[in-house]
Design a protein around this motif. Structure first.
Motif, PDB file in Angstrom:
ATOM      1  N   VAL A  30      33.375 -13.859  -7.000  1.00  9.42           N
ATOM      2  CA  VAL A  30      32.268 -12.941  -6.727  1.00  9.42           C
ATOM      3  C   VAL A  30      32.245 -12.537  -5.254  1.00  9.42           C
ATOM      4  O   VAL A  30      31.887 -11.400  -4.905  1.00  9.42           O
ATOM      5  CB  VAL A  30      30.924 -13.564  -7.157  1.00  9.42           C
ATOM      6  N   VAL A  31      32.637 -13.448  -4.367  1.00 10.73           N
ATOM      7  CA  VAL A  31      32.691 -13.142  -2.940  1.00 10.73           C
ATOM      8  C   VAL A  31      33.835 -12.167  -2.664  1.00 10.73           C
ATOM      9  O   VAL A  31      33.692 -11.225  -1.881  1.00 10.73           O
ATOM     10  CB  VAL A  31      32.843 -14.429  -2.113  1.00 10.73           C
ATOM     11  N   HIS A  32      34.980 -12.398  -3.303  1.00 13.05           N
ATOM     12  CA  HIS A  32      36.095 -11.471  -3.168  1.00 13.05           C
ATOM     13  C   HIS A  32      35.690 -10.074  -3.634  1.00 13.05           C
ATOM     14  O   HIS A  32      35.985  -9.070  -2.966  1.00 13.05           O
ATOM     15  CB  HIS A  32      37.294 -11.951  -3.986  1.00 13.05           C
ATOM     16  N   ALA A  33      35.022 -10.006  -4.791  1.00 13.44           N
ATOM     17  CA  ALA A  33      34.617  -8.705  -5.326  1.00 13.44           C
ATOM     18  C   ALA A  33      33.680  -7.984  -4.356  1.00 13.44           C
ATOM     19  O   ALA A  33      33.787  -6.763  -4.160  1.00 13.44           O
ATOM     20  CB  ALA A  33      33.948  -8.887  -6.688  1.00 13.44           C
ATOM     21  N   ALA A  34      32.750  -8.727  -3.745  1.00 15.69           N
ATOM     22  CA  ALA A  34      31.823  -8.119  -2.783  1.00 15.69           C
ATOM     23  C   ALA A  34      32.563  -7.590  -1.550  1.00 15.69           C
ATOM     24  O   ALA A  34      32.253  -6.505  -1.042  1.00 15.69           O
ATOM     25  CB  ALA A  34      30.767  -9.136  -2.368  1.00 15.69           C
ATOM     26  N   ALA A  35      33.550  -8.350  -1.080  1.00 18.20           N
ATOM     27  CA  ALA A  35      34.312  -7.919   0.086  1.00 18.20           C
ATOM     28  C   ALA A  35      35.163  -6.691  -0.239  1.00 18.20           C
ATOM     29  O   ALA A  35      35.268  -5.757   0.571  1.00 18.20           O
ATOM     30  CB  ALA A  35      35.195  -9.051   0.591  1.00 18.20           C
ATOM     31  N   GLN A  38      32.758  -3.572  -0.446  1.00 21.38           N
ATOM     32  CA  GLN A  38      32.338  -3.047   0.851  1.00 21.38           C
ATOM     33  C   GLN A  38      33.492  -2.328   1.544  1.00 21.38           C
ATOM     34  O   GLN A  38      33.312  -1.246   2.126  1.00 21.38           O
ATOM     35  CB  GLN A  38      31.806  -4.170   1.739  1.00 21.38           C
ATOM     36  N   THR A  39      34.678  -2.913   1.453  1.00 18.66           N
ATOM     37  CA  THR A  39      35.856  -2.309   2.083  1.00 18.66           C
ATOM     38  C   THR A  39      36.153  -0.934   1.495  1.00 18.66           C
ATOM     39  O   THR A  39      36.294   0.063   2.224  1.00 18.66           O
ATOM     40  CB  THR A  39      37.082  -3.216   1.909  1.00 18.66           C
ATOM     41  N   PHE A  40      36.272  -0.875   0.177  1.00 18.18           N
ATOM     42  CA  PHE A  40      36.652   0.388  -0.457  1.00 18.18           C
ATOM     43  C   PHE A  40      35.534   1.425  -0.387  1.00 18.18           C
ATOM     44  O   PHE A  40      35.802   2.614  -0.189  1.00 18.18           O
ATOM     45  CB  PHE A  40      37.049   0.143  -1.906  1.00 18.18           C
ATOM     46  N   ASP A  41      34.288   0.991  -0.540  1.00 19.42           N
ATOM     47  CA  ASP A  41      33.182   1.966  -0.490  1.00 19.42           C
ATOM     48  C   ASP A  41      33.079   2.619   0.887  1.00 19.42           C
ATOM     49  O   ASP A  41      32.855   3.830   1.000  1.00 19.42           O
ATOM     50  CB  ASP A  41      31.863   1.297  -0.866  1.00 19.42           C
ATOM     51  N   GLU A  42      33.237   1.820   1.942  1.00 14.11           N
ATOM     52  CA  GLU A  42      33.191   2.393   3.290  1.00 14.11           C
ATOM     53  C   GLU A  42      34.315   3.400   3.485  1.00 14.11           C
ATOM     54  O   GLU A  42      34.102   4.491   4.042  1.00 14.11           O
ATOM     55  CB  GLU A  42      33.289   1.278   4.334  1.00 14.11           C
ATOM     56  N   GLY A 103      43.519  -3.929   3.865  1.00  9.53           N
ATOM     57  CA  GLY A 103      43.595  -5.325   3.424  1.00  9.53           C
ATOM     58  C   GLY A 103      43.044  -6.278   4.459  1.00  9.53           C
ATOM     59  O   GLY A 103      42.340  -7.242   4.127  1.00  9.53           O
ATOM     60  N   ASN A 104      43.325  -6.016   5.720  1.00 12.14           N
ATOM     61  CA  ASN A 104      42.807  -6.877   6.792  1.00 12.14           C
ATOM     62  C   ASN A 104      41.303  -6.720   6.961  1.00 12.14           C
ATOM     63  O   ASN A 104      40.606  -7.682   7.318  1.00 12.14           O
ATOM     64  CB  ASN A 104      43.530  -6.573   8.104  1.00 12.14           C
ATOM     65  N   ARG A 105      40.793  -5.519   6.708  1.00 11.80           N
ATOM     66  CA  ARG A 105      39.346  -5.325   6.737  1.00 11.80           C
ATOM     67  C   ARG A 105      38.689  -6.153   5.633  1.00 11.80           C
ATOM     68  O   ARG A 105      37.665  -6.809   5.861  1.00 11.80           O
ATOM     69  CB  ARG A 105      39.021  -3.837   6.554  1.00 11.80           C
ATOM     70  N   LYS A 106      39.287  -6.128   4.445  1.00 14.52           N
ATOM     71  CA  LYS A 106      38.741  -6.925   3.346  1.00 14.52           C
ATOM     72  C   LYS A 106      38.737  -8.409   3.693  1.00 14.52           C
ATOM     73  O   LYS A 106      37.764  -9.132   3.441  1.00 14.52           O
ATOM     74  CB  LYS A 106      39.551  -6.678   2.071  1.00 14.52           C
ATOM     75  N   ASN A 107      39.830  -8.892   4.296  1.00 17.15           N
ATOM     76  CA  ASN A 107      39.899 -10.314   4.621  1.00 17.15           C
ATOM     77  C   ASN A 107      38.885 -10.688   5.690  1.00 17.15           C
ATOM     78  O   ASN A 107      38.286 -11.768   5.648  1.00 17.15           O
ATOM     79  CB  ASN A 107      41.304 -10.680   5.092  1.00 17.15           C
ATOM     80  N   GLU A 108      38.660  -9.801   6.645  1.00 18.88           N
ATOM     81  CA  GLU A 108      37.654 -10.032   7.683  1.00 18.88           C
ATOM     82  C   GLU A 108      36.266 -10.187   7.051  1.00 18.88           C
ATOM     83  O   GLU A 108      35.499 -11.096   7.400  1.00 18.88           O
ATOM     84  CB  GLU A 108      37.672  -8.857   8.654  1.00 18.88           C
ATOM     85  N   LEU A 109      35.942  -9.301   6.110  1.00 19.01           N
ATOM     86  CA  LEU A 109      34.653  -9.379   5.421  1.00 19.01           C
ATOM     87  C   LEU A 109      34.564 -10.636   4.564  1.00 19.01           C
ATOM     88  O   LEU A 109      33.519 -11.286   4.488  1.00 19.01           O
ATOM     89  CB  LEU A 109      34.451  -8.136   4.557  1.00 19.01           C
ATOM     90  N   LEU A 110      35.673 -10.978   3.887  1.00 19.70           N
ATOM     91  CA  LEU A 110      35.682 -12.171   3.040  1.00 19.70           C
ATOM     92  C   LEU A 110      35.382 -13.428   3.858  1.00 19.70           C
ATOM     93  O   LEU A 110      34.553 -14.257   3.464  1.00 19.70           O
ATOM     94  CB  LEU A 110      37.035 -12.300   2.347  1.00 19.70           C
ATOM     95  N   LEU A 111      36.061 -13.584   4.979  1.00 21.46           N
ATOM     96  CA  LEU A 111      35.865 -14.776   5.802  1.00 21.46           C
ATOM     97  C   LEU A 111      34.425 -14.861   6.315  1.00 21.46           C
ATOM     98  O   LEU A 111      33.851 -15.957   6.401  1.00 21.46           O
ATOM     99  CB  LEU A 111      36.853 -14.781   6.962  1.00 21.46           C
TER     100      LEU A 111
END
Length: 250
Positions: A30-35, A38-42, A103-111
């Motif tokens: 669920v955390v991955h999905a949220a990250a 946010q990444t793709f919507d932005e 991909g790096n933006r997604k990982n930044e948000l995930l962490l």
């Protein structure tokens, strides 16, 4: 060993168990999905303006990114919208308009989400792992995540696995990710067992495809989000909502 393996809901010739991380061991899907959302919507909002169509945390996540290596998830989802970005470089900054940048933006948000929300394990899986090891079976964690080791340490579960094949190891060895079976095959090889003597535990459709194409002895689908039929269609031998439902051990 045969009786104890049968109690675990496995064929009696299984010698090793290969577990995905997100959605199987931990509740981080669920955390991955949220990250991802946010990444793709932005990105899509900036690109498409009033024509913006948001990322769907259910259908888009399950179909295009769940279980895949990060860059593959970016490529696959964007291709579904007929968008093709330059690859860029793994070190691209998170604001770069490249596959690796997103991909790096997604990982930044995930962490950040993991830091603020923490990581929760599935208690049924941890108890099942204890029984698997007590039965003398070897174990591996197989994940596309580059953060796998840190996540396992955060739930005090690193010791439950004899082998770890994650995003870091896959990159070092040049292993393609799920739905290709290569990471699971590498785990079986490191455990010194044949694929037909190993069981795969997955919650993602890409993971089911990997288990089927790798000709593993048994593929267990974890249905955390109501996709039992799809898991079976993609190769699950059995589908359960939690590993406490598998066998007669709980």
């Amino acid at each position: 060993m045969t009786a104890r393996v049968t109690e675990l809901g496995l064929p009696d010739d299984i010698q090793a168990c290969l577990f995905d991380l997100d959605g199987v061991i931990t509740r981080t899907a669920v955390v991955h999905a949220a990250a991802w959302k946010q990444t793709f919507d932005e990105y899509l909002r900036q690109r498409d303006g009033t024509e913006f169509r948001p990322f769907d945390k259910g259908a888009d996540y399950d179909s295009y990114v769940d279980g895949r290596p990060r860059a593959d998830g970016v490529r696959t989802f964007l291709a579904s919208r007929d968008i093709h970005l330059p690859e860029g470089d793994p070190g691209d900054p998170p604001d770069a308009e490249t596959v690796h940048g997103l991909g790096n933006r997604k990982n930044e948000l995930l962490l950040e989400l993991i830091r603020t929300q923490g990581v929760e394990a599935y208690d049924g899986t941890l108890r099942y792992l204890d029984r698997v090891r007590a039965a003398g079976l070897r174990t591996a964690v197989v994940s596309s995540s580059a953060n796998c080791r840190d996540v396992l340490r955060s739930i005090d579960a690193e010791h439950l696995f004899d082998v770890r094949i994650d995003g870091v190891v896959a990159a070092e060895r040049g292993l393609p990710g799920k739905p290709r079976p290569d990471t699971f095959l590498a785990a079986a090889q490191d455990l010194d067992v044949q694929p037909k003597a190993a069981a795969v535990y997955e919650d993602a459709l890409a993971g089911m495809d990997a288990g089927r194409s790798g000709h593993f002895g048994y593929v267990v689908g974890l249905d955390r989000v109501g996709q039992a039929d799809a898991l079976r269609a993609h190769g699950a031998d059995v589908v359960v909502e939690d590993l406490t439902d598998l066998g007669r051990w709980a």
